[in-house]
Design a protein around this motif. Structure first.
Motif, short mmCIF file in Angstrom:
data_model
loop_
_atom_site.label_atom_id
_atom_site.label_comp_id
_atom_site.label_asym_id
_atom_site.label_seq_id
_atom_site.Cartn_x
_atom_site.Cartn_y
_atom_site.Cartn_z
N PRO A 20 0.81 -1.22 0.00
CA PRO A 20 0.00 0.00 0.00
C PRO A 20 0.84 1.27 0.00
O PRO A 20 0.48 2.26 -0.63
CB PRO A 20 -0.81 -0.09 1.30
CG PRO A 20 -0.75 -1.50 1.69
CD PRO A 20 0.51 -2.07 1.16
N LEU A 21 2.01 1.18 0.67
CA LEU A 21 2.90 2.34 0.68
C LEU A 21 3.37 2.65 -0.73
O LEU A 21 3.34 3.79 -1.20
CB LEU A 21 4.08 2.06 1.61
CG LEU A 21 5.16 3.14 1.69
CD1 LEU A 21 4.60 4.38 2.31
CD2 LEU A 21 6.34 2.65 2.47
N LEU A 22 3.82 1.58 -1.43
CA LEU A 22 4.29 1.78 -2.81
C LEU A 22 3.16 2.27 -3.70
O LEU A 22 3.35 3.13 -4.56
CB LEU A 22 4.86 0.48 -3.36
CG LEU A 22 6.21 0.07 -2.77
CD1 LEU A 22 6.69 -1.20 -3.42
CD2 LEU A 22 7.22 1.17 -2.99
N ALA A 23 1.95 1.71 -3.48
CA ALA A 23 0.82 2.15 -4.29
C ALA A 23 0.49 3.60 -3.98
O ALA A 23 0.24 4.39 -4.90
CB ALA A 23 -0.39 1.27 -4.00
N GLY A 24 0.52 3.95 -2.69
CA GLY A 24 0.21 5.33 -2.30
C GLY A 24 1.20 6.32 -2.87
O GLY A 24 0.84 7.43 -3.26
N ILE A 25 2.49 5.93 -2.95
CA ILE A 25 3.47 6.83 -3.55
C ILE A 25 3.38 6.74 -5.07
O ILE A 25 3.51 7.73 -5.78
CB ILE A 25 4.89 6.48 -3.09
CG1 ILE A 25 5.01 6.61 -1.58
CG2 ILE A 25 5.91 7.35 -3.75
CD1 ILE A 25 6.36 6.25 -1.05
N GLY A 26 3.13 5.51 -5.56
CA GLY A 26 3.21 5.28 -7.00
C GLY A 26 2.11 5.97 -7.78
O GLY A 26 2.39 6.56 -8.84
N LEU A 27 0.89 5.94 -7.28
CA LEU A 27 -0.21 6.54 -8.03
C LEU A 27 0.01 8.03 -8.29
O LEU A 27 -0.02 8.48 -9.44
CB LEU A 27 -1.53 6.32 -7.29
CG LEU A 27 -2.15 4.92 -7.42
CD1 LEU A 27 -3.36 4.79 -6.53
CD2 LEU A 27 -2.52 4.66 -8.86
N PRO A 28 0.25 8.83 -7.22
CA PRO A 28 0.51 10.24 -7.51
C PRO A 28 1.79 10.46 -8.30
O PRO A 28 1.88 11.42 -9.06
CB PRO A 28 0.60 10.90 -6.13
CG PRO A 28 0.64 9.82 -5.15
CD PRO A 28 0.18 8.57 -5.77
N ALA A 29 2.77 9.56 -8.14
CA ALA A 29 4.01 9.73 -8.90
C ALA A 29 3.74 9.57 -10.39
O ALA A 29 4.25 10.35 -11.21
CB ALA A 29 5.06 8.71 -8.44
N VAL A 30 2.91 8.59 -10.74
CA VAL A 30 2.58 8.40 -12.16
C VAL A 30 1.81 9.62 -12.67
O VAL A 30 2.10 10.15 -13.75
CB VAL A 30 1.75 7.11 -12.33
CG1 VAL A 30 1.18 7.02 -13.73
CG2 VAL A 30 2.61 5.91 -12.03
N LEU A 31 0.87 10.08 -11.85
CA LEU A 31 0.11 11.27 -12.24
C LEU A 31 1.05 12.46 -12.46
O LEU A 31 0.95 13.17 -13.47
CB LEU A 31 -0.92 11.60 -11.14
CG LEU A 31 -1.75 12.84 -11.38
CD1 LEU A 31 -2.72 12.61 -12.52
CD2 LEU A 31 -2.50 13.24 -10.13
N GLY A 32 1.97 12.64 -11.52
CA GLY A 32 2.91 13.75 -11.62
C GLY A 32 3.78 13.63 -12.85
O GLY A 32 4.04 14.62 -13.56
N LEU A 33 4.24 12.41 -13.15
CA LEU A 33 5.08 12.19 -14.32
C LEU A 33 4.32 12.53 -15.59
O LEU A 33 4.84 13.19 -16.49
CB LEU A 33 5.51 10.73 -14.37
CG LEU A 33 6.88 10.40 -13.83
CD1 LEU A 33 7.19 8.94 -14.03
CD2 LEU A 33 7.93 11.24 -14.54
N VAL A 34 3.07 12.05 -15.65
CA VAL A 34 2.27 12.30 -16.85
C VAL A 34 2.05 13.80 -17.03
O VAL A 34 2.19 14.34 -18.13
CB VAL A 34 0.93 11.55 -16.74
CG1 VAL A 34 -0.02 12.00 -17.85
CG2 VAL A 34 1.16 10.06 -16.81
#
Lengths: 739, 322
Positions: free
Chosen positions: A594-608
Motif C-alpha cells: 500500500p505504501l508503494l501504491a500510495g506513492i506510485g499513483l501520484p508519482a505516475v500522475l505527476g510524471l504524466v
C-alpha cells in the motif's frame, strides 16, 4: 550430524584465507617481477574463502550445531585450578548470521578490490592482510571459548593496525617536500591512536570474560551459558559494566567514539568498507549480545537504562560530527557511530525487557523466558545491523569509486559528479536515501521497528521505575533529533559530492574517462539491490531474524511478524497495572505494497502531467551576476551552519570580526594526541568536547604517572632497600595466609 | 464501496482539495489586509497555466532536479491514499496509515527537496535546502513524541485504529484529557512550523534571502513548479486534516453509507477544513515578521509540549490510580 560433514569446508576456508594472506605478503617482495599476480591471487583466494564462509553461515543458519566441536584441547601442563585451554567451535544462529554477513561482504569487497588496488602502492600486502583480517573475524565468531575468542579479537586489532598505516606509508614514499606536514601527522596519529583505544577495550573485555570464567570454573562459553549469577549481584554488575565499557570502546559508543573517525579514514578505502561496514559491529555487538543475553542472568533493570542513554548519546554525537566532517571518509566514519547507537537502542530495550525485575512484575519466575517484546527489540537491533552493513558498505565502496575516478574525497573539492559518473552516483543516492531512513528502502524499516519497540516498551514503566521512563523519553528525543540530522547530513554530503556544478576545475580536469569498471559497478549494483530488497520484503527478513532471539532468549512461542513477505506486523499483549483497565495489545503494521501504491499513483500522475518531450535549457538565476561555481554554490559548512554554530570556539563569547582570520580561536596543533578543534572550512572551527575530555584525561594520566615514576625511582639507596623490605614482608604474609 | 475504492476516492478528493485550501487561505488573508484578493479558485487556474508551459531546466542541473518535483508531489499526496482522510475504516486498514510512516514520508519529501535545491548549483537553492532540512530536524522529534503519546493512549500508531478505535469512542472526554489536549497544541504548532506558516518564512516576498522552501522553487518553472506548488498545498492540507480527524471526527465517509451520501460527504470535505484555514489566516495576519532563527522558539515549544504530553500520558496510564 550436519556439522561434522561441514568441517572440511571450515578447513578449506581456513586454507584459502591463510594461503591468500601468505601469497599477498610473500609476493610483495617480488612485486616488480610478478606485477598484479600476487594481488590477484590473494584476492581470488579471499573471494573463494569468503564464499565458503558464506556457505558455512547459510548451512549453520538452516541447521545450527547442536553442540560445540572440540578441535584441540590442552589439559596437561596447566595448573589444576586453571580453566582448560581448548579450541572449540560452535555455530548457533547468531554466529551463523555473522558468518553469512562476513562471508558475503568480504567476497564482494574482494571483487571490488581487483579494481581499487590496481596500480596502488602496497597492493600485495593489503590484499594479503585483508585475507588474514577476514580470517580472524570469522574464526572469532565461531570460537566457543574465552581464550580463543580473545586471541582472534587481538589478531584483528593487530592486522587492522597494519592497515591503518596505509596512508602513512603512501606519504613516506612521496618526496618529503610535497607532503603536507599536517596530513603526515594525522596519518601517523591513526596508527598511534588505534592500538591505544582498541587495547583499552580488549583489556576491559578480557577482565569481564575472565571474571565470568573464574566464576564458572571453565573457559568454555558453554560453561558461561550454564552459569547463574543469582545472589552475586556485585559480580554481575561488574561484568556488565566492564563488558559495556570494553565492547563500547571497540564499537565506538559515545563517549569513546573519537577513535573511529581518527583511525578509519587512513586505511585503504576497500578495507574501510569491510571494517566500518561490518567488522566494527562484529567486534562489539556480537560479544555484547552473547554476554548480555546468554552469560549474564539475572539481568538488573538499571542496565537497560544505562545502555539506552549511551545509545541515544551515541546516535546524536555520531551524526553531529558526520555533519562537521570535511571529507567523505571521515563523515561516513562518524556516521557509522550514529548507526551503532541505533542498534544499541534495540539491544538496550531488549535488555530492560528481559530484566528479572520486569519478569517478576509480570508475575513470572525471575529466570523465566522474557516476554516477546524483548525478542522484538532484539530483532529491531539485528535488522538495523543487517541494514547498516548493506548501506554503509555501499556508501564506502562508492567513496572508493569516487576516489578512484577523481583522486580525492575532500568534500569541498568534489561536486557535479552525477553528470560524469551516473552509475556511481545512482548507487550513492540509493545508499544515502537508505541511510537517512527513508521509505521504501531498508534503513526505514529497521528504524521503524526500533521506534515501534520503544513505543511498545513503555509497558516497562509499569513496574514502577521512573528512571526507565526517563531513559525511554531521553532515548526517543535523541533518536528523533538524530534522524532529522541524518537527513540533513546526507542532503549535505550528497549535494556536495554529486550535485551542482564541479567546485574545483582542476579536479574535473584530472578525471579519468568514463564511469568505474564493471567489477566495481557490479559490486555497487548488488549492494543497492540488497538495500532495496531488505526494504521491500520486511516480513520475510524479520521472520528469519526472529530465529536468533528465539534461540538466544529461549522464548516459549516463536516470534511472528505476519505471513506476508512485504508486510511487517505484530501484536503484543501488554500487562495491565493494578486498578487500571486491561490495555489493548500493542499493534504495529508496516505494509510496503500500500505504501508503494500510495506513492506510485501520484508519482505516475505527476510524471504524466510534467512530462515534456522538449525541454529548454536555461541560465541559473544568480541575481544578475555571472555564474561562478566555486563561489556561488553553498558550501558544506554554510549548509550546516545552524546545526554546528553553537559549538564554535569563541574567545570570551565575542564573535570574531567579519573577514578577519580567527586567530584567537586557535588551530589544532599538530602535536595534539586527539585534535579537538575540527576544521570545517577556512577560519571556521568547531569544538569536539569529548575529544577534549579524553585528551585532557590521558594527558593527566601520563603526567601523573611520570611524576609518580620520578618519585618512586628517587635514586636513594635507602629507598630501594625499603622497597625490598616491604616486598619481603608481603611475600611472607602471602605465604602465611595462603596455607 | 469496498476499502480499496474508498482509499482511491479519498486520495483523489485529497489531491483535488489541496489547492482550494491554499487559495482560500490567500483570499482570507487578502481580505483581512483589506485587499481585494484573488478568488480561492485562482490556485487551480495558476496550476493549469503552469502545467501548460514548457519547462526550462538550468544547464547545471541533472535528472535529480528534473524528477524531484514528481517525487515530492508523490510523498505529499501519498497520505491521502494511506491515512484516513475522508473515512474511518472500522477494521484493519487496507492502506498503511501508520503515523511513523507518514512522518518518514514528510522527511523524505524534505530530503528530496534539499537535494533538488543543491542540484541546480544556484546560490539561493542551497540556502533553501539548508533551511528546509533544519526545519525537519526541529519537527521530526516533535512528531515522534506525538506518535509516542498516541502509542501510550491507544496502543498503536496506526492512524485508522487511533481515530476509529480510540479517539472517537471518548470524544467528549478527549477535550478534558490533558495529554490529548497538549498533543493537539503540539500538533497545531508543528502545523505552523512544518507548513511554512510562521512569520519567519516569507514565501510571497521578492527577497530570495528570506525564503525557506520557496528559494528552491526559484529555479523551477512550468509543470515542475506546478507540482511543487501543489505538493506544498497538500502538505498543509494533510496536517490540517490530521488535526481535524483526531479531534473532530465528524462527517466522515463510511463503507456502510450509500454512494450518494458518500459523494456528498466527499464534497463537504473542503468545507470542514475551512474552519482551521480561517483560524490559520487570522493568526498569520496578526503576526509580525521575525528573523530567521526565531523559528527555533515555536518549534522547541512544540517539542516541549509534546514531551509533557508523553509524561502525562505515562503518568495517567501507569502511575495515577483511580
Amino acid at each position: 550430524m550436519a556439522y561434522f560433514e561441514l568441517s572440511p569446508i571450515i578447513m578449506l576456508a581456513l586454507a584459502c584465507h591463510l594461503a591468500g594472506g601468505a601469497a599477498g605478503i610473500f609476493l610483495a617482495r617480488f612485486a616488480k617481477r610478478t606485477g598484479q599476480a600476487g594481488t590477484h591471487l590473494a584476492l581470488t583466494l579471499a573471494m573463494a574463502g569468503g564464499g565458503l564462509v558464506a556457505y558455512l553461515g547459510a548451512c549453520y543458519w538452516l541447521d545450527p550445531m547442536p553442540e560445540p566441536v572440540t578441535i584441540a584441547s590442552l589439559v596437561r601442563g596447566l595448573p589444576s585450578s586453571f580453566p582448560t585451554l581448548r579450541l572449540e567451535l560452535f555455530a548457533d544462529r547468531l554466529a551463523a548470521f555473522f558468518l553469512l554477513l562476513i562471508g558475503m561482504l568480504s567476497a564482494l569487497v574482494a571483487l571490488y578490490s581487483f579494481v581499487w588496488l590496481k596500480d596502488k602502492a602496497q597492493k600485495n600486502r593489503i590484499a594479503g592482510m585483508y585475507n588474514l583480517f577476514v580470517l580472524a573475524a570469522w574464526l572469532m565468531v565461531i570460537a566457543n571459548d574465552v581464550y580463543f575468542f580473545l586471541a582472534f579479537l587481538e589478531c584483528m586489532t593487530l592486522v587492522f593496525t597494519f592497515l591503518t598505516m596505509y596512508r602513512h606509508n603512501l606519504l613516506l614514499q612521496q618526496p618529503s617536500e610535497q607532503v603536507d606536514p599536517e596530513e603526515m601527522v594525522a596519518a601517523e596519529r591513526a596508527f598511534k591512536v588505534y592500538p591505544v583505544f582498541s587495547h583499552a577495550g580488549v583489556i576491559l573485555v578480557t577482565v569481564a570474560l575472565v571474571l565470568l570464567a573464574l566464576a564458572a570454573g571453565d573457559a568454555s562459553f558453554d560453561a558461561l551459558r550454564d552459569l547463574s549469577l543469582e545472589g552475586k549481584p556485585g559480580l554481575a554488575n561488574a561484568v556488565f559494566l566492564l563488558a559495556l565499557a570494553g565492547l563500547g570502546i571497540k564499537g565506538g559508543f559515545s563517549p569513546a567514539h573519537p577513535w573511529v573517525s581518527i583511525v578509519h579514514p587512513y586505511s585503504p578505502t576497500t578495507t574501510h568498507a569491510l571494517t566500518l561496514g561490518l567488522i566494527i559491529k562484529v567486534s562489539s555487538f556480537y560479544m555484547l549480545i552473547r554476554i548480555l543475553f546468554e552469560f549474564l542472568s539475572p539481568v538488573a533493570w538499571w542496565w537497560g537504562v544505562l545502555v539506552l542513554v549511551v545509545a541515544g548519546a551515541t546516535a546524536l554525537v555520531g551524526v553531529f560530527y558526520a555533519i562537521t566532517s570535511r571529507d567523505l571518509k571521515t563523515a561516513l566514519s562518524n556516521h557509522s557511530v550514529e548507526n551503532m547507537g541505533i542498534i544499541l537502542a534495540g539491544v538496550g530495550l531488549a535488555l530492560s525487557l528481559s530484566s528479572s525485575e520486569y519478569n517478576a512484575w509480570l508475575g513470572q519466575d525471575m529466570f523465566a523466558a522474557p516476554p516477546p517484546l524483548a525478542g522484538l527489540a532484539l530483532v529491531a537491533a539485528l535488522y538495523h545491523l543487517l541494514n547498516h552493513t548493506a548501506f554503509k558498505s555501499l556508501l564506502y565502496l562508492c567513496t572508493g569509486a569516487i576516489e578512484n575516478r577523481t583522486g580525492t574525497v575532500d568534500l569541498e573539492k568534489l561536486g557535479g559528479l552525477v553528470h560524469r559518473f551516473p552509475w556511481t552516483s545512482i548507487t550513492f543516492l540509493v545508499g544515502a536515501v537508505a541511510i537517512a531512513g527513508m521509505p521504501p528502502l531498508n534503513g526505514f524499516v529497521s528504524e521503524w521497528l526500533t521506534l515501534q519497540a520503544v513505543f511498545a516498551g513503555h509497558n516497562l514503566v509499569a513496574m514502577g521505575q521512573p528512571w526507565l521512563a526517563v531513559s525511554l523519553i531521553a532515548l526517543l528525543l535523541m533518536l528523533g533529533i538524530a534522524f532529522g540530522l541524518t537527513a540533513l547530513a546526507f542532503a549535505k554530503i550528497t549535494g556536495e559530492v554529486l550535485l551542482g556544478a564541479p567546485r574545483r576545475p582542476e579536479i574535473s580536469a584530472s578525471e579519468k574517462n568514463g564511469d568505474v569498471p564493471w567489477r566495481m559497478r557490479a559490486t555497487l549494483l548488488v549492494l543497492s539491490i540488497v538495500c532495496l530488497c531488505l526494504g521491500l520484503f520486511p516480513g520475510t527478513v524479520a521472520n528469519q531474524l526472529a530465529e536468533i532471539p528465539h534461540d538466544l532468549l529461549k522464548l516459549e512461542a516463536p516470534l511472528s511478524f505476519g505471513t506476508s513477505a512485504t508486510t511487517l506486523e505484530y501484536d503484543v499483549s501488554l500487562q495491565s497495572v493494578e486498578g487500571k483497565e486491561q490495555p489493548r495489545p500493542y499493534q504495529a503494521r508496516l505494509a510496503m505494497l500500500p505504501l508503494l501504491a500510495g506513492i506510485g499513483l501520484p508519482a505516475v500522475l505527476g510524471l504524466v502531467l510534467s512530462w515534456r518531450w522538449r525541454r529548454l535549457s536555461g541560465e541559473l538565476w544568480t541575481g544578475g551576476a555571472a555564474y561562478q561555481p566555486e563561489a556561488m554554490q553553498i558550501s558544506g559548512s554554510a549548509f550546516s551552519y545552524m546545526v554546528w554554530s553553537w559549538l564554535e570556539p569563541r574567545k570570551e563569547g565575542k564573535r570574531p570580526p567579519v573577514g578577519e582570520e580567527v586567530e584567537q580561536a586557535g588551530t589544532s596543533t599538530a602535536s595534539e594526541w586527539l585534535p579537538w578543534r575540527l576544521n570545517l572550512s577556512e577560519g571556521r572551527r568547531v569544538r569536539e568536547p569529548f575529544r577534549q575530555i579524553i585528551d585532557a584525561a590521558v594527558g593527566w594520566l601520563i603526567t601523573t604517572s611520570e611524576q609518580f615514576g620520578n618519585w618512586f625511582q628517587g635514586g636513594d639507596i635507602r629507598r630501594y632497600l625499603g622497597y625490598l623490605f616491604v616486598t619481603f614482608i608481603i611475600m611472607l604474609l602471602v605465604a602465611v595466609l595462603w596455607q | 464501496m469496498n476499502a480499496y475504492n474508498l482509499s482511491l476516492l479519498q486520495g483523489l478528493v485529497f489531491m483535488a482539495t489541496g489547492p482550494l485550501v491554499v487559495g482560500t487561505l490567500r483570499w482570507v488573508k487578502a481580505r483581512l489586509q483589506r485587499r481585494q484578493g484573488a478568488v480561492p479558485l485562482q490556485t487551480y487556474r495558476d496550476l493549469a497555466k503552469l502545467l501548460r508551459k514548457q519547462p526550462v531546466i538550468p544547464q547545471t542541473a541533472s535528472a535529480v532536479f528534473l524528477y524531484a518535483p514528481v517525487a515530492i508531489f508523490a510523498c505529499y499526496a501519498a497520505p491521502g491514499f494511506m491515512a484516513p482522510v475522508l473515512a474511518l475504516p472500522r477494521e484493519g486498514p487496507p492502506g498503511s496509515g501508520d503515523l511513523v510512516i507518514l512522518i518518514a514520508l514528510l522527511a523524505l519529501a524534505r530530503l528530496i527537496m534539499g537535494l533538488a535545491g543543491m542540484d541546480a548549483g544556484a546560490p539561493f537553492g542551497g540556502l533553501g535546502s539548508s533551511r528546509e532540512l533544519f526545519l525537519n530536524v526541529l519537527t521530526e522529534p516533535t512528531l515522534l513524541f506525538v506518535a509516542y503519546t498516541l502509542a501510550l493512549t491507544c496502543s498503536t500508531t496506526d492512524l485508522a485504529s487511533v481515530m476509529a478505535g480510540c479517539f472517537r469512542e471518548k470524544i467528549p472526554a478527549v477535550y478534558a484529557d490533558p495529554p490529548m489536549l497538549l498533543l493537539g497544541i503540539s500538533l497545531a504548532l508543528v502545523l505552523l512550523v512544518e507548513a511554512g506558516r510562521l512569520p519567519v518564512d516569507n514565501p510571497t516576498s521578492h527577497l530570495e534571502l528570506t525564503m525557506f522552501g520557496k528559494a528552491i522553487h526559484l529555479e523551477y518553472g512550468g509543470p515542475q513548479l506546478a507540482l511543487l506548488e501543489w505538493a506544498e498545498a497538500l502538505r498543509l492540507t494533510f496536517l490540517i486534516t490530521l488535526l481535524l480527524n483526531l479531534f473532530a471526527p465528524y462527517l466522515l465517509v463510511s463503507a456502510d453509507y450509500p454512494l450518494w451520501l458518500n459523494a456528498l460527504l466527499a464534497l463537504l470535505f473542503p468545507a470542514k477544513l475551512l474552519l482551521v484555514t480561517l483560524a490559520l489566516a487570522l493568526w498569520e495576519s496578526l503576526q509580525a515578521k521575525m528573523r530567521l532563527r526565531a523559528i527555533v522558539t515555536p518549534a522547541l515549544t512544540a517539542l516541549v509540549v509534546a514531551i509533557i504530553a508523553v509524561i502525562l500520558a505515562i503518568a495517567e496510564r501507569y502511575m495515577l490510580t483511580g
